[in-house]
Design a protein around this motif. Structure first.
Motif, PDB file in Angstrom:
ATOM      1  N   LEU A  44       0.817  -1.201   0.000  1.00 42.74           N
ATOM      2  CA  LEU A  44       0.000   0.000   0.000  1.00 42.74           C
ATOM      3  C   LEU A  44       0.856   1.259   0.000  1.00 42.74           C
ATOM      4  CD1 LEU A  44      -2.861  -1.079   2.419  1.00 42.74           C
ATOM      5  CD2 LEU A  44      -2.836  -1.084  -0.088  1.00 42.74           C
ATOM      6  N   THR A  45       2.138   1.130  -0.327  1.00 42.53           N
ATOM      7  CA  THR A  45       3.039   2.275  -0.369  1.00 42.53           C
ATOM      8  C   THR A  45       2.578   3.305  -1.395  1.00 42.53           C
ATOM      9  OG1 THR A  45       5.334   2.965  -0.573  1.00 42.53           O
ATOM     10  CG2 THR A  45       4.607   1.253  -2.092  1.00 42.53           C
ATOM     11  N   THR A  46       2.912   4.546  -1.144  1.00 43.66           N
ATOM     12  CA  THR A  46       2.670   5.608  -2.118  1.00 43.66           C
ATOM     13  C   THR A  46       3.972   5.976  -2.832  1.00 43.66           C
ATOM     14  OG1 THR A  46       2.970   7.302  -0.424  1.00 43.66           O
ATOM     15  CG2 THR A  46       0.704   6.568  -0.860  1.00 43.66           C
ATOM     16  N   ALA A  47       5.057   5.312  -2.464  1.00 43.29           N
ATOM     17  CA  ALA A  47       6.359   5.572  -3.086  1.00 43.29           C
ATOM     18  C   ALA A  47       6.367   5.059  -4.524  1.00 43.29           C
ATOM     19  CB  ALA A  47       7.470   4.898  -2.286  1.00 43.29           C
ATOM     20  N   ASP A  48       7.100   5.770  -5.409  1.00 43.83           N
ATOM     21  CA  ASP A  48       7.240   5.320  -6.789  1.00 43.83           C
ATOM     22  C   ASP A  48       7.931   3.960  -6.831  1.00 43.83           C
ATOM     23  OD1 ASP A  48       6.159   7.742  -7.461  1.00 43.83           O
ATOM     24  OD2 ASP A  48       7.962   8.515  -8.453  1.00 43.83           O
ATOM     25  N   THR A  49       7.475   3.127  -7.733  1.00 46.76           N
ATOM     26  CA  THR A  49       8.093   1.831  -7.981  1.00 46.76           C
ATOM     27  C   THR A  49       8.792   1.938  -9.328  1.00 46.76           C
ATOM     28  OG1 THR A  49       6.436   0.659  -6.696  1.00 46.76           O
ATOM     29  CG2 THR A  49       7.626  -0.620  -8.339  1.00 46.76           C
ATOM     30  N   ASN A  50      10.107   1.732  -9.359  1.00 47.68           N
ATOM     31  CA  ASN A  50      10.891   1.909 -10.581  1.00 47.68           C
ATOM     32  C   ASN A  50      11.445   0.589 -11.075  1.00 47.68           C
ATOM     33  OD1 ASN A  50      10.920   4.928 -10.775  1.00 47.68           O
ATOM     34  ND2 ASN A  50      11.776   4.667  -8.735  1.00 47.68           N
ATOM     35  N   TRP A  51      11.057   0.212 -12.291  1.00 50.71           N
ATOM     36  CA  TRP A  51      11.624  -0.949 -12.970  1.00 50.71           C
ATOM     37  C   TRP A  51      12.342  -0.381 -14.186  1.00 50.71           C
ATOM     38  CZ3 TRP A  51       6.369  -3.989 -12.853  1.00 50.71           C
ATOM     39  CH2 TRP A  51       6.100  -4.368 -11.538  1.00 50.71           C
ATOM     40  N   THR A  52      13.659  -0.233 -14.085  1.00 49.30           N
ATOM     41  CA  THR A  52      14.432   0.499 -15.090  1.00 49.30           C
ATOM     42  C   THR A  52      15.757  -0.186 -15.363  1.00 49.30           C
ATOM     43  OG1 THR A  52      15.467   1.867 -13.384  1.00 49.30           O
ATOM     44  CG2 THR A  52      13.418   2.707 -14.341  1.00 49.30           C
ATOM     45  N   GLY A  53      16.621   0.498 -16.109  1.00 49.53           N
ATOM     46  CA  GLY A  53      18.019   0.116 -16.286  1.00 49.53           C
ATOM     47  C   GLY A  53      18.242  -1.286 -16.808  1.00 49.53           C
ATOM     48  N   GLY A  54      17.424  -1.717 -17.761  1.00 48.91           N
ATOM     49  CA  GLY A  54      17.630  -3.027 -18.360  1.00 48.91           C
ATOM     50  C   GLY A  54      17.209  -4.195 -17.495  1.00 48.91           C
ATOM     51  N   SER A  55      16.422  -3.942 -16.467  1.00 47.26           N
ATOM     52  CA  SER A  55      15.955  -5.070 -15.647  1.00 47.26           C
ATOM     53  C   SER A  55      15.003  -5.934 -16.469  1.00 47.26           C
ATOM     54  CB  SER A  55      15.271  -4.574 -14.367  1.00 47.26           C
ATOM     55  OG  SER A  55      14.140  -3.787 -14.659  1.00 47.26           O
ATOM     56  N   ALA A  56      15.058  -7.233 -16.232  1.00 43.00           N
ATOM     57  CA  ALA A  56      14.228  -8.196 -16.955  1.00 43.00           C
ATOM     58  C   ALA A  56      13.414  -8.982 -15.938  1.00 43.00           C
ATOM     59  CB  ALA A  56      15.104  -9.134 -17.780  1.00 43.00           C
ATOM     60  N   ASN A  57      12.108  -8.739 -15.926  1.00 42.74           N
ATOM     61  CA  ASN A  57      11.224  -9.367 -14.953  1.00 42.74           C
ATOM     62  C   ASN A  57      10.321 -10.381 -15.638  1.00 42.74           C
ATOM     63  OD1 ASN A  57      12.181  -7.378 -13.076  1.00 42.74           O
ATOM     64  ND2 ASN A  57      10.754  -5.951 -13.995  1.00 42.74           N
ATOM     65  N   ASN A  58      10.220 -11.532 -15.041  1.00 42.82           N
ATOM     66  CA  ASN A  58       9.302 -12.567 -15.489  1.00 42.82           C
ATOM     67  C   ASN A  58       8.374 -12.817 -14.307  1.00 42.82           C
ATOM     68  OD1 ASN A  58       7.987 -14.941 -16.172  1.00 42.82           O
ATOM     69  ND2 ASN A  58       9.840 -16.032 -16.758  1.00 42.82           N
ATOM     70  N   PHE A  59       7.186 -12.229 -14.357  1.00 47.08           N
ATOM     71  CA  PHE A  59       6.232 -12.311 -13.260  1.00 47.08           C
ATOM     72  C   PHE A  59       5.006 -13.105 -13.692  1.00 47.08           C
ATOM     73  CE2 PHE A  59       7.617  -7.866 -11.536  1.00 47.08           C
ATOM     74  CZ  PHE A  59       8.683  -8.449 -10.875  1.00 47.08           C
ATOM     75  N   ALA A  60       4.593 -14.053 -12.875  1.00 46.63           N
ATOM     76  CA  ALA A  60       3.347 -14.789 -13.083  1.00 46.63           C
ATOM     77  C   ALA A  60       2.504 -14.592 -11.833  1.00 46.63           C
ATOM     78  CB  ALA A  60       3.617 -16.268 -13.334  1.00 46.63           C
ATOM     79  N   GLY A  61       1.409 -13.854 -11.966  1.00 47.42           N
ATOM     80  CA  GLY A  61       0.548 -13.537 -10.837  1.00 47.42           C
ATOM     81  C   GLY A  61       0.201 -12.062 -10.851  1.00 47.42           C
ATOM     82  N   THR A  62      -0.364 -11.584  -9.751  1.00 44.45           N
ATOM     83  CA  THR A  62      -0.809 -10.200  -9.651  1.00 44.45           C
ATOM     84  C   THR A  62       0.143  -9.381  -8.791  1.00 44.45           C
ATOM     85  OG1 THR A  62      -3.122 -10.848  -9.910  1.00 44.45           O
ATOM     86  CG2 THR A  62      -2.703  -8.707  -8.884  1.00 44.45           C
ATOM     87  N   VAL A  63       0.569  -8.243  -9.329  1.00 48.10           N
ATOM     88  CA  VAL A  63       1.328  -7.254  -8.574  1.00 48.10           C
ATOM     89  C   VAL A  63       0.332  -6.151  -8.239  1.00 48.10           C
ATOM     90  CG1 VAL A  63       3.222  -5.594  -8.621  1.00 48.10           C
ATOM     91  CG2 VAL A  63       3.499  -7.843  -9.702  1.00 48.10           C
ATOM     92  N   HIS A  64       0.062  -5.981  -6.939  1.00 45.80           N
ATOM     93  CA  HIS A  64      -0.983  -5.073  -6.460  1.00 45.80           C
ATOM     94  C   HIS A  64      -0.333  -3.909  -5.723  1.00 45.80           C
ATOM     95  CE1 HIS A  64      -4.328  -4.017  -3.554  1.00 45.80           C
ATOM     96  NE2 HIS A  64      -4.938  -3.924  -4.721  1.00 45.80           N
ATOM     97  N   LEU A  65      -0.234  -2.761  -6.400  1.00 45.87           N
ATOM     98  CA  LEU A  65       0.356  -1.539  -5.854  1.00 45.87           C
ATOM     99  C   LEU A  65      -0.627  -0.392  -6.111  1.00 45.87           C
ATOM    100  CD1 LEU A  65       3.876  -2.112  -7.449  1.00 45.87           C
ATOM    101  CD2 LEU A  65       3.240  -2.564  -5.076  1.00 45.87           C
ATOM    102  N   PRO A  66      -1.809  -0.424  -5.495  1.00 46.41           N
ATOM    103  CA  PRO A  66      -2.893   0.483  -5.873  1.00 46.41           C
ATOM    104  C   PRO A  66      -2.654   1.960  -5.582  1.00 46.41           C
ATOM    105  CG  PRO A  66      -3.454  -0.673  -3.856  1.00 46.41           C
ATOM    106  CD  PRO A  66      -2.179  -1.294  -4.382  1.00 46.41           C
TER     107      PRO A  66
END
Length: 122
Positions: A44-66
Motif C-alpha cells: 500500500l506504499t505511495t512511493a514510486d516503484t521503478n523498474w528500469t536500467g535493463g531489468s528483466a522481470n518474469n512475473f506470473a501472478g498479480t502485482v498489487h500496488l494500488p
C-alpha cells in the motif's frame, strides 16, 4: 532473484534496475491461514516503484500496488512468459524502450455466463 509459489507483502516497494533479472511465480491456490492464490506482490506504499536500467522481470501472478506510480523505462521488460501477469497500480508510466506483456486468456470469476475479457481500466 527467483521463486515459485511466493507472495510478498511489502511495507515499501520493489524497485529493480541495473540489469536485475527476476523470475517470480505466485501460488496457484489459496490456503486457509496461508498463501493467497495468484497474488505475487502487495503493498500500500505511495512511493514510486521503478523498474528500469535493463531489468528483466518474469512475473506470473498479480502485482498489487494500488497507491503507487509504477515507472518502467530504460529497456526494462516485464513479461508473463506464457503465464498470466496482472499489474494493478495508481498509475503506470512506460517509456524509454520499456516492454510489458501477459498471456491472460480471460479473467477468472463468474461473468454471468458471458465471456470475460482483459482490458485497461482507468
Amino acid at each position: 532473484m527467483g521463486g515459485s509459489d511466493v507472495t510478498f507483502i511489502l511495507g515499501g516497494t520493489l524497485s529493480l534496475a541495473g540489469g536485475a533479472k527476476t523470475k517470480l511465480v505466485a501460488p496457484g491456490d489459496s490456503v486457509s491461514g496461508g498463501q493467497i492464490g495468484d497474488l505475487l506482490i502487495d503493498s500500500l506504499t505511495t512511493a514510486d516503484t521503478n523498474w528500469t536500467g535493463g531489468s528483466a522481470n518474469n512475473f506470473a501472478g498479480t502485482v498489487h500496488l494500488p497507491k503507487a506510480l509504477v515507472k518502467m523505462a530504460g529497456g526494462n521488460t516485464t513479461l508473463g512468459h506464457g503465464q498470466c501477469f496482472t499489474l494493478i497500480a495508481s498509475k503506470i508510466a512506460a517509456n524509454g524502450g520499456a516492454a510489458a506483456g501477459s498471456a491472460c486468456p480471460s479473467m477468472a470469476g463468474d461473468a454471468g455466463g458471458k465471456t470475460s475479457s482483459i482490458r485497461l481500466v482507468r
